[in-house]
Design a protein around this motif. Structure first.
Motif, PDB file in Angstrom:
ATOM      1  N   PHE A  22      29.744  42.326  40.679  1.00  0.00           N
ATOM      2  CA  PHE A  22      31.161  42.684  40.858  1.00  0.00           C
ATOM      3  C   PHE A  22      31.290  44.050  41.538  1.00  0.00           C
ATOM      4  CE2 PHE A  22      34.993  44.825  39.255  1.00  0.00           C
ATOM      5  CZ  PHE A  22      35.961  43.928  39.678  1.00  0.00           C
ATOM      6  N   THR A  25      30.260  43.998  45.175  1.00  0.00           N
ATOM      7  CA  THR A  25      31.314  43.434  46.022  1.00  0.00           C
ATOM      8  C   THR A  25      32.391  44.476  46.311  1.00  0.00           C
ATOM      9  OG1 THR A  25      30.899  41.316  44.942  1.00  0.00           O
ATOM     10  CG2 THR A  25      32.845  41.433  46.314  1.00  0.00           C
ATOM     11  N   ARG A  26      32.690  45.359  45.319  1.00  0.00           N
ATOM     12  CA  ARG A  26      33.716  46.396  45.536  1.00  0.00           C
ATOM     13  C   ARG A  26      33.213  47.421  46.553  1.00  0.00           C
ATOM     14  NH1 ARG A  26      35.352  42.916  42.829  1.00  0.00           N
ATOM     15  NH2 ARG A  26      35.752  42.279  44.959  1.00  0.00           N
ATOM     16  N   SER A  51      43.015  40.306  45.515  1.00  0.00           N
ATOM     17  CA  SER A  51      41.920  39.827  44.680  1.00  0.00           C
ATOM     18  C   SER A  51      41.458  40.930  43.712  1.00  0.00           C
ATOM     19  CB  SER A  51      40.780  39.371  45.585  1.00  0.00           C
ATOM     20  OG  SER A  51      39.665  39.020  44.807  1.00  0.00           O
ATOM     21  N   LYS A  53      43.264  43.422  42.655  1.00  0.00           N
ATOM     22  CA  LYS A  53      44.343  43.593  41.683  1.00  0.00           C
ATOM     23  C   LYS A  53      44.212  42.553  40.565  1.00  0.00           C
ATOM     24  CE  LYS A  53      48.617  41.935  42.204  1.00  0.00           C
ATOM     25  NZ  LYS A  53      49.996  41.731  42.712  1.00  0.00           N
ATOM     26  N   SER A  55      41.496  40.778  39.603  1.00  0.00           N
ATOM     27  CA  SER A  55      40.280  40.662  38.808  1.00  0.00           C
ATOM     28  C   SER A  55      39.847  41.967  38.142  1.00  0.00           C
ATOM     29  CB  SER A  55      39.144  40.123  39.684  1.00  0.00           C
ATOM     30  OG  SER A  55      38.892  41.011  40.753  1.00  0.00           O
ATOM     31  N   SER A  65      42.268  47.388  39.469  1.00  0.00           N
ATOM     32  CA  SER A  65      43.501  46.605  39.636  1.00  0.00           C
ATOM     33  C   SER A  65      44.603  47.449  40.263  1.00  0.00           C
ATOM     34  CB  SER A  65      43.984  46.059  38.281  1.00  0.00           C
ATOM     35  OG  SER A  65      43.269  44.878  37.956  1.00  0.00           O
TER      36      SER A  65
ATOM     37  N   SER B   9      39.519  33.648  44.495  1.00  0.00           N
ATOM     38  CA  SER B   9      38.673  34.826  44.337  1.00  0.00           C
ATOM     39  C   SER B   9      37.463  34.502  43.467  1.00  0.00           C
ATOM     40  CB  SER B   9      39.490  35.962  43.699  1.00  0.00           C
ATOM     41  OG  SER B   9      38.638  36.832  42.992  1.00  0.00           O
ATOM     42  N   ASP B  11      35.416  36.567  42.161  1.00  0.00           N
ATOM     43  CA  ASP B  11      35.394  37.446  40.990  1.00  0.00           C
ATOM     44  C   ASP B  11      36.212  36.846  39.849  1.00  0.00           C
ATOM     45  OD1 ASP B  11      33.814  39.474  42.139  1.00  0.00           O
ATOM     46  OD2 ASP B  11      35.562  40.239  43.218  1.00  0.00           O
ATOM     47  N   SER B  12      37.380  36.292  40.183  1.00  0.00           N
ATOM     48  CA  SER B  12      38.224  35.706  39.140  1.00  0.00           C
ATOM     49  C   SER B  12      37.598  34.451  38.551  1.00  0.00           C
ATOM     50  CB  SER B  12      39.610  35.370  39.703  1.00  0.00           C
ATOM     51  OG  SER B  12      40.288  36.564  40.001  1.00  0.00           O
ATOM     52  N   LEU B  15      34.776  35.452  36.320  1.00  0.00           N
ATOM     53  CA  LEU B  15      35.279  36.078  35.096  1.00  0.00           C
ATOM     54  C   LEU B  15      35.741  35.020  34.083  1.00  0.00           C
ATOM     55  CD1 LEU B  15      36.078  38.872  33.813  1.00  0.00           C
ATOM     56  CD2 LEU B  15      38.385  38.404  34.664  1.00  0.00           C
ATOM     57  N   PRO B 113      45.638  41.048  35.395  1.00  0.00           N
ATOM     58  CA  PRO B 113      44.253  40.801  35.002  1.00  0.00           C
ATOM     59  C   PRO B 113      44.163  40.098  33.645  1.00  0.00           C
ATOM     60  CG  PRO B 113      44.605  43.115  35.600  1.00  0.00           C
ATOM     61  CD  PRO B 113      45.950  42.482  35.512  1.00  0.00           C
TER      62      PRO B 113
END
Lengths: 102, 329
Positions: A22, A25-26, A51, A53, A55, A65, B9, B11-12, B15, B113
């Motif tokens: 994660f 990726t940021r 995205s 925001k 996750s 976020s 996404s 990431d989502s 998660l 989130p």
């Protein structure tokens, strides 16, 4: 800017495996945002912001976020300066976090 | 226990999947777009059977190309999938779209989130609801099946309760009910109603000579012939007593009743069932009385039967093996 100040972040232990990916990726997003700005691809910037925001907080990074929301809004307004400052804020944040798994 | 996560996404998706796995859920499928979700579900596809039966769908609200609300609407329009609960996963600030999501058939929503506790609580409650619904559907199906069996059993029972066990003709009870119905109908329509009473000649002697089993066989054969004669819709042939039969013939004048009675008498004679002890003929024969009335309020139902009965006794007095019409009264 107090660059030396560390930020403690508590992350759900379930997510331990996902966190390195994660955060990577940021880091990539910071570069990708700059590249998209270069090309004038506002939609790509918008999607990355949106995205982030959605996750960031879920992974335990509320700040991500918030930054995502700023970038999303700035992309919609085609405000390059605001997008850039968001990306800087993200990069700075990523450099200062200390994670503990709870 | 399939769960489908739809989110553009990664990431989502990761998660949600990780949280759900951590809580012990298995069979989690992810889709990066509405289109991928449709493929996993088999939307509009001919073959739903090979698809995982999903118990819940977690659907991102905002996605490029088709958004989550539109995707939800498509899923709800598919009869095979419409019962799968959809939980919308929407970012802060998208709450205006929730009305639309519920209108599209969403069951619940979670805001991004996503918080683990909230996610797990919503999924658990939606799954419980879904399970309860499925259980109810099964019970409803069982209930409908039971009702069907019950009404079939009732139909058979009604049929049996109206039937004479030995001959298969209508029994006395069925005759009584139908005779009064036909009487009222004839009165309403001002139509003639004919009744034929028939008696097997010297049946007591037949029974004594051929035994009760022989007597029963005789009754059955005669009944079959009489049943075939009364064949118009509305005609009823019934066993009236031991060796007595009765026909109700709606919309039939006396001559018509006579014709049918003669037909029955001839058909029984044609059986040539040996009857050594009969004084009327060396085979089984019938004595018959026919009466007809156009019912009205001044007349009584039993009068028609009595007239036919008197004609029957006249036929017997005159030597049996014959059909007599009731005298005009």
């Amino acid at each position: 800017m107090g660059n030396e100040e560390r930020i403690a972040v508590k992350v759900d232990a379930d997510l331990k495996e996902l966190i390195p990916g994660f955060l990577q990726t940021r880091h990539d997003d910071v570069a990708a945002i700059a590249a998209a700005l270069e090309k004038g691809d506002w939609n790509a910037v918008y999607i990355m912001g949106h995205s982030m925001k959605g996750s960031g907080g879920g992974y335990g990074f509320d700040e991500i976020s918030e930054i995502g929301a700023v970038i999303e809004t700035a992309a919609k307004a085609k405000d390059a300066a605001a997008v850039k400052s968001g990306a800087v804020r993200l990069s700075d944040y990523l450099g200062r976090i200390d994670i503990t798994y709870v | 226990m399939g769960i489908l996560i739809v989110d553009d996404s990664k990431d989502s998706r990761d998660l949600l999947k990780t949280f759900l796995k951590g809580a012990g859920y298995k069979d989690i499928t992810t889709a990066a777009s509405a289109q991928e979700a449709f493929e996993a579900l088999g939307v509009n596809g001919a073959d739903h059977r090979h698809k995982i039966p999903f118990k819940v769908i977690l659907m991102d609200g905002v996605m490029p190309e088709m958004n989550g609300i539109e995707a939800c609407r498509v899923i709800k329009a598919d009869a095979h999938l419409a019962d799968i609960p959809v939980i919308m996963v929407t970012a802060m600030g998208e709450q205006e779209s929730l009305n639309e999501a519920f209108e599209a058939g969403a069951t619940d929503y979670i805001t991004k989130p996503v918080k683990k506790i909230e996610l797990l609580a919503r999924v658990r409650s939606v799954l419980r609801l879904h399970q309860e619904m499925e259980r109810r559907k099964v019970r409803e199906k069982e209930l409908i099946e039971t009702l069907k069996q019950l009404s079939e059993a009732n139909r058979v029972l009604t049929l049996l309760s109206a039937q004479d066990g030995l001959t298969g003709l209508a029994n006395r009870r069925h005759f009584d009910e139908n005779f009064s119905a036909e009487w009222r109908r004839a009165m309403r329509d001002r139509q003639p109603l004919s009744v034929v009473m028939a008696d097997i000649d010297h049946f007591k002697l037949y029974n004594d000579h051929y035994g009760h089993q022989g007597g029963d066989t005789c009754l059955r054969q005669v009944a079959a012939v009489i049943g075939q004669v009364a064949r118009r819709p509305g005609d009823i042939a019934a066993r009236y007593g031991g060796e007595e039969f009765v026909l109700i013939l709606p919309d039939t004048p006396l001559e018509g009743g006579m014709r049918i009675a003669e037909e029955a008498a001839a058909a029984v004679r044609a059986l040539r069932l040996p009857h050594e002890k009969s004084s009327a003929a060396p085979y089984v024969t019938l004595s018959m009385g026919v009466a007809c009335m156009v019912p009205d309020r001044s007349k009584e139902m039993k009068e028609l039967i009595e007239r036919a009965d008197r004609a029957l006794y006249a036929a017997k007095r005159q030597g049996r093996n014959r059909v007599k019409a009731a005298a005009e009264e």
